[in-house]
Design an enzyme around this catalytic site. Structure first.
Site, PDB file in Angstrom:
ATOM      1  N   GLY A  15     -81.919  59.515  38.363  1.00  0.00           N
ATOM      2  CA  GLY A  15     -80.493  59.297  38.581  1.00  0.00           C
ATOM      3  C   GLY A  15     -79.559  60.100  37.693  1.00  0.00           C
ATOM      4  N   SER A  16     -79.948  61.308  37.293  1.00  0.00           N
ATOM      5  CA  SER A  16     -79.011  62.080  36.462  1.00  0.00           C
ATOM      6  C   SER A  16     -77.802  62.549  37.276  1.00  0.00           C
ATOM      7  CB  SER A  16     -79.719  63.264  35.792  1.00  0.00           C
ATOM      8  OG  SER A  16     -80.034  64.268  36.707  1.00  0.00           O
ATOM      9  N   ARG A  68     -89.489  53.006  59.900  1.00  0.00           N
ATOM     10  CA  ARG A  68     -88.488  53.875  59.287  1.00  0.00           C
ATOM     11  C   ARG A  68     -87.091  53.494  59.769  1.00  0.00           C
ATOM     12  NH1 ARG A  68     -87.063  60.117  59.258  1.00  0.00           N
ATOM     13  NH2 ARG A  68     -87.730  60.194  61.405  1.00  0.00           N
ATOM     14  N   ARG A  94     -86.502  59.839  50.755  1.00  0.00           N
ATOM     15  CA  ARG A  94     -86.878  59.532  52.140  1.00  0.00           C
ATOM     16  C   ARG A  94     -86.052  60.373  53.108  1.00  0.00           C
ATOM     17  NH1 ARG A  94     -89.341  54.473  52.909  1.00  0.00           N
ATOM     18  NH2 ARG A  94     -88.463  54.385  55.000  1.00  0.00           N
ATOM     19  N   ILE A  95     -86.672  60.706  54.225  1.00  0.00           N
ATOM     20  CA  ILE A  95     -85.949  61.448  55.270  1.00  0.00           C
ATOM     21  C   ILE A  95     -85.223  60.428  56.146  1.00  0.00           C
ATOM     22  CG2 ILE A  95     -86.246  62.942  57.293  1.00  0.00           C
ATOM     23  CD1 ILE A  95     -88.726  64.093  55.713  1.00  0.00           C
ATOM     24  N   ASN A 110     -75.986  65.667  50.515  1.00  0.00           N
ATOM     25  CA  ASN A 110     -77.218  65.734  49.721  1.00  0.00           C
ATOM     26  C   ASN A 110     -77.083  66.893  48.742  1.00  0.00           C
ATOM     27  OD1 ASN A 110     -79.958  65.200  48.979  1.00  0.00           O
ATOM     28  ND2 ASN A 110     -80.600  66.947  50.223  1.00  0.00           N
ATOM     29  N   HIS A 112     -79.541  69.744  46.673  1.00  0.00           N
ATOM     30  CA  HIS A 112     -80.884  70.316  46.715  1.00  0.00           C
ATOM     31  C   HIS A 112     -80.984  71.398  45.636  1.00  0.00           C
ATOM     32  CE1 HIS A 112     -84.669  71.499  48.523  1.00  0.00           C
ATOM     33  NE2 HIS A 112     -84.287  72.754  48.407  1.00  0.00           N
ATOM     34  N   GLN A 176     -76.046  72.736  36.619  1.00  0.00           N
ATOM     35  CA  GLN A 176     -75.065  73.095  37.658  1.00  0.00           C
ATOM     36  C   GLN A 176     -74.939  71.989  38.707  1.00  0.00           C
ATOM     37  OE1 GLN A 176     -73.115  75.602  37.022  1.00  0.00           O
ATOM     38  NE2 GLN A 176     -74.412  75.890  35.222  1.00  0.00           N
TER      39      GLN A 176
HETATM   40  C1  GRF Z   1     -82.366  66.798  41.736  1.00  0.00           C
HETATM   41  O1  GRF Z   1     -82.991  67.973  41.325  1.00  0.00           O
HETATM   42  C2  GRF Z   1     -81.809  66.959  43.127  1.00  0.00           C
HETATM   43  O2  GRF Z   1     -81.387  68.250  43.402  1.00  0.00           O
HETATM   44  C3  GRF Z   1     -82.987  66.607  44.004  1.00  0.00           C
HETATM   45  O3  GRF Z   1     -83.645  65.573  43.331  1.00  0.00           O
HETATM   46  C4  GRF Z   1     -83.364  65.644  41.941  1.00  0.00           C
HETATM   47  C5  GRF Z   1     -82.784  64.329  41.553  1.00  0.00           C
HETATM   48  O4  GRF Z   1     -82.575  64.219  40.174  1.00  0.00           O
HETATM   49  N1  GRF Z   1     -82.538  66.255  45.336  1.00  0.00           N
HETATM   50  P1  GRF Z   1     -81.771  62.984  39.574  1.00  0.00           P
HETATM   51  O5  GRF Z   1     -82.490  61.717  40.053  1.00  0.00           O
HETATM   52  O6  GRF Z   1     -80.366  63.047  40.081  1.00  0.00           O
HETATM   53  O7  GRF Z   1     -81.858  63.145  38.091  1.00  0.00           O
END
Ligand code: GRF
Length: 220
Positions: A15-16, A68, A94-95, A110, A112, A176
């Site tokens: 959860g960062s 699902r 999860r998708i 989302n 990524h 970032q």
């Molecule tokens: C991050 O690298 C994000 O891009 C990816 O999953 C990771 C989640 O990290 N989707 P956090 O739980 O927010 O620390």
């Protein structure tokens, strides 16, 4: 500042990114109300972060839902109950089913850790290193029914350095992520994101700037 947007954050792990969003709200850089944080894993550290910020932290057990779509119906019901307008995926593993995506059409984001459409899926920092790219970064995008395929909102670029490991590159990208995710949500809150086909336009953006490029290795 206008009306704060009601956000629901879906998490599975540390959860960062959730933390970066909660901090941005506290510091008034983000005009949002995090109404609920939902995890599909009971032990997700993100739930503790939510509780510490006095945000409702909910664990919804996938095993109890049966299928699902059954699970996604439970998620949607909870998000509706909390009057969530924008769903933010922050490390949610999860998708989402077409039912979920339709329920919050153009209202799911989302993040990524790669420059999509390069390296969708999992373990992407390792894949970027193995491929030998000179840049990677992160992408905030709207979610459609594919995996990491929806319209791109913001990308941030970082260089890949010769002595990078998966950890050091992930770290550089993550810094970032924490900058751009609150910013993307704020653009949404301000009503500045317009989706046309695959492209997302940001109204009131600065326009062309010739200095917005990066070269790796850096020129002398
Ligand atoms: C991050 O690298 C994000 O891009 C990816 O999953 C990771 C989640 O990290 N989707 P956090 O739980 O927010 O620390």
């Amino acid at each position: 500042m206008g009306e704060a947007v009601n956000v629901g954050v879906l998490v599975s792990g540390r959860g960062s990114n959730l933390q970066a969003i909660l901090d941005a709200v506290d510091e008034r850089r983000l005009n949002a109300r995090v109404r609920v944080v939902i995890s599909d894993r009971e032990d997700a550290y993100a739930l503790e972060r939510a509780a510490r910020h006095r945000v409702e932290a909910a664990y919804i057990d996938p095993a109890a839902a049966g299928s699902r779509e059954g699970y996604d119906r439970a998620l949607v019901a909870k998000l509706r109950e909390e009057e969530v307008e924008l769903v933010v995926l922050a490390g949610f593993m999860r998708i989402l089913s077409p039912f979920f995506v339709e329920s919050f059409k153009d209202r799911i984001m989302n993040i990524h850790p790669a420059l999509l459409p390069a390296f969708p899926g999992l373990h992407v920092q390792k894949k970027a290193l193995e491929h030998g790219v000179k840049f990677s970064g992160c992408t905030v995008h709207f979610v459609d029914t594919g995996v990491d395929t929806g319209p791109v909102i913001i990308q941030a670029v970082v260089p890949v350095l010769d002595d990078d490991t998966e950890e050091s590159l992930s770290e550089r990208i993550l810094r970032q992520e924490h900058r751009v995710y609150p910013r993307a949500i704020q653009l949404y809150a301000e009503g500045r994101l317009k989706v046309r086909g695959r492209r997302v336009f940001v109204s009131g953006d600065g326009g062309v700037n010739d200095h917005r490029h990066l070269i790796n290795p850096a020129p002398k």
